[in-house]
Write an enzyme that holds these catalytic residues in place. Structure first.
Site, PDB file in Angstrom:
ATOM      1  N   ASP A 123       0.841  -1.183   0.000  1.00  0.00           N
ATOM      2  CA  ASP A 123       0.000   0.000   0.000  1.00  0.00           C
ATOM      3  C   ASP A 123       0.890   1.251   0.000  1.00  0.00           C
ATOM      4  OD1 ASP A 123      -3.142   0.538   0.511  1.00  0.00           O
ATOM      5  OD2 ASP A 123      -2.000   2.070   1.548  1.00  0.00           O
ATOM      6  N   TYR A 142      -3.593  11.035   0.805  1.00  0.00           N
ATOM      7  CA  TYR A 142      -4.061  10.835  -0.572  1.00  0.00           C
ATOM      8  C   TYR A 142      -4.096  12.172  -1.318  1.00  0.00           C
ATOM      9  CZ  TYR A 142      -5.488   6.037   0.465  1.00  0.00           C
ATOM     10  OH  TYR A 142      -5.479   4.706   0.797  1.00  0.00           O
ATOM     11  N   HIS A 178      -4.844  -7.837   0.429  1.00  0.00           N
ATOM     12  CA  HIS A 178      -4.146  -6.569   0.583  1.00  0.00           C
ATOM     13  C   HIS A 178      -3.335  -6.469   1.878  1.00  0.00           C
ATOM     14  CE1 HIS A 178      -3.458  -2.346  -0.301  1.00  0.00           C
ATOM     15  NE2 HIS A 178      -3.856  -2.031   0.913  1.00  0.00           N
TER      16      HIS A 178
END
Length: 471
Positions: free
Chosen positions: A245, A391, A446
């Protein structure tokens, strides 16, 4: 009339097939031209190491305090009392019949999660689990950076390798707690005396127990520099790196801005975009064998199906890359909202098929205590909004300056079966020419270190062995 009606239906089906074919060809052609355009444009300027100040106000003239302070995780009882009061006042909504997790976190299952959280979850006990390992903080570029430091007990310290492991969103340093014994005490966990690591687990600023940046612009490159400074401060001029990630992207940039410090970069979600990426996808959607091995087909294609899955799983990304603070108010104020937002990712990102289960498959790989501990790390620090800002700071820059650089440090990739994105081996070699190890994992999603710690530990060990055998 019946014959005429049937003929009309046949004609419509034929026309629909022709339309689909034409549209597919149009998309392919546009993708090819888009890929050629993006690839033929000037490559992004390689990032520099740089410097930064993310604390309050102006950067002071005096030297920054470089001391390292040991800390303990201990949350005041008033925080827990406030949490319980909010859980008692929760407002839930009606369940949609047979919706499973396809509309998000299932309201019926949320009732059981909230009941457990309020009545059975023991935060003080989980604090003891967190404090199993030593926690520290140190000032770097104006911020208190939190990290866990685990030193193995071995007779021969020369065999110990420093390892920096970095989490992503919506995870935390706690993701790595199950894999830590396998790396720091391998003799008792499936490894050998040659597989010993000294592990450093930092919290990205704005995550976990690290202070959040007060200035705009703190992105993956800034995080990479901060963590490199941390490792140097701890006495490690050279070290191995592992991450998925955001942790993967941070490692990618770290390998670019300070390659001499990175002995090897290992990732379960490798960052970067290979040359002619869109062209490969377009061609592969019609003639997959031209761009990908047959046994990798179902990890990338059919393109429409994978695109639909990605769109269903990435709505959060657009929100967080544009207006993270707006959503942050509700998630900071409501523990139930925070839990739903975070835990839903631990369902669909572990295996997209779990969207069709009433409980989202959450308890297939994780315990409720572990999941709620991760949620609590966000709750007690009130940092869900700062974590989402990462982000906003990173993604627009990635779109304007594609991550198309070549990483020349030794690289290992663990490609888990249900990871959100999959990079085929031959594509990866175009970004990571020194690809020492590439493993197609038979399972896993993930949150690799938390879901499949043994698989990830074994792959990391064999990668490091291969790197050192060449020296």
């Amino acid at each position: 009339m019946l014959v005429t009606h049937t003929q009309n239906q046949t004609k419509k089906k034929t026309m629909n097939c022709h339309v689909v074919v034409v549209l597919t060809l149009l998309v392919v052609v546009l993708s090819v031209f888009l890929g050629l355009y993006l690839t033929s444009s000037e490559p992004a300027t390689p990032p520099e190491y740089g410097d930064g100040w993310w604390g309050r106000g102006e950067r002071p003239e005096e030297e920054e305090d470089t001391s390292i302070r040991q800390v303990w995780i201990s949350i005041p009882d008033s925080f827990i009392e406030d949490l319980n009061a909010r859980l008692d006042r929760r407002r839930l909504f009606q369940n949609l019949e047979d919706s499973k997790f396809n509309y998000g976190f299932n309201p019926l299952y949320m009732q059981s999660v909230v009941h457990y959280w309020r009545n059975n979850f023991n935060w003080k006990q989980q604090e003891q689990v967190l404090n199993t390992y030593d926690h520290y903080k140190t000032k770097i570029e104006g911020l208190d950076v939190h990290f866990v430091h685990v030193k193995p007990k071995v007779e021969d310290p020369s065999k110990v390798r420093p390892l920096l492991m970095v989490h992503g969103w919506p995870g935390s340093f706690y993701e790595f707690y199950k894999i830590l014994p396998m790396l720091t005490d391998p003799l008792n966990h499936g490894g050998s005396e040659d597989d010993v690591f000294e592990v450093i687990l930092p919290s990205i600023p704005g995550y976990g127990f690290s202070e959040a940046p007060y200035k705009q612009g703190f992105d993956a490159i800034a995080a990479a520099r901060v963590f490199d400074k941390l490792m140097v401060r701890l006495g490690f001029e050279k070290y191995y790196y592992q991450g998925g990630d955001w942790g993967s992207l941070i490692g990618y940039y770290l390998s670019l801005i300070q390659p001499s410090h990175v002995l090897g970069y290992h990732s379960n979600m490798p960052a970067g975009q290979p040359p002619y990426y869109f062209v490969k996808l377009a061609i592969g959607s019609i003639f997959p064998s031209l761009v990908i091995d047959d046994d990798e087909y179902d990890r990338v294609f059919p393109l429409g199906e994978k695109f639909t899955q990605l769109m269903a799983a990435s709505g959060y990304m657009h929100l967080q890359a544009t207006k993270p603070d707006t959503a942050g108010y509700g998630l900071t104020d409501s523990p139930v909202g925070l839990a739903a937002y975070i835990l839903e990712k631990f369902s669909g990102w572990t295996n997209p098929a779990y969207n069709d289960l009433e409980d989202g498959g959450l308890e297939k790989h994780f315990s409720i205590d572990d999941l709620l501990t991760n949620v609590m790390i966000y709750w007690v620090n009130g940092n869900i909004a700062p974590s989402m800002r990462f982000y906003k700071e990173s993604i627009p820059k990635m779109l304007s300056e594609p991550a198309n650089h070549v990483v020349n440090v030794p690289t290992g990739i663990a490609a888990l079966k249900y990871e959100l994105g999959y990079m085929p081996e031959n594509w990866a070699r175009q970004i990571y020419p020194d690809l020492v190890s590439y493993t197609r994992m038979p399972r896993g999603g993930h949150f690799a270190a938390m879901e499949e710690p043994l698989l990830l530990a074994e792959d990391l060990r064999q990668f490091v062995r291969k790197v050192e055998e060449r020296q």
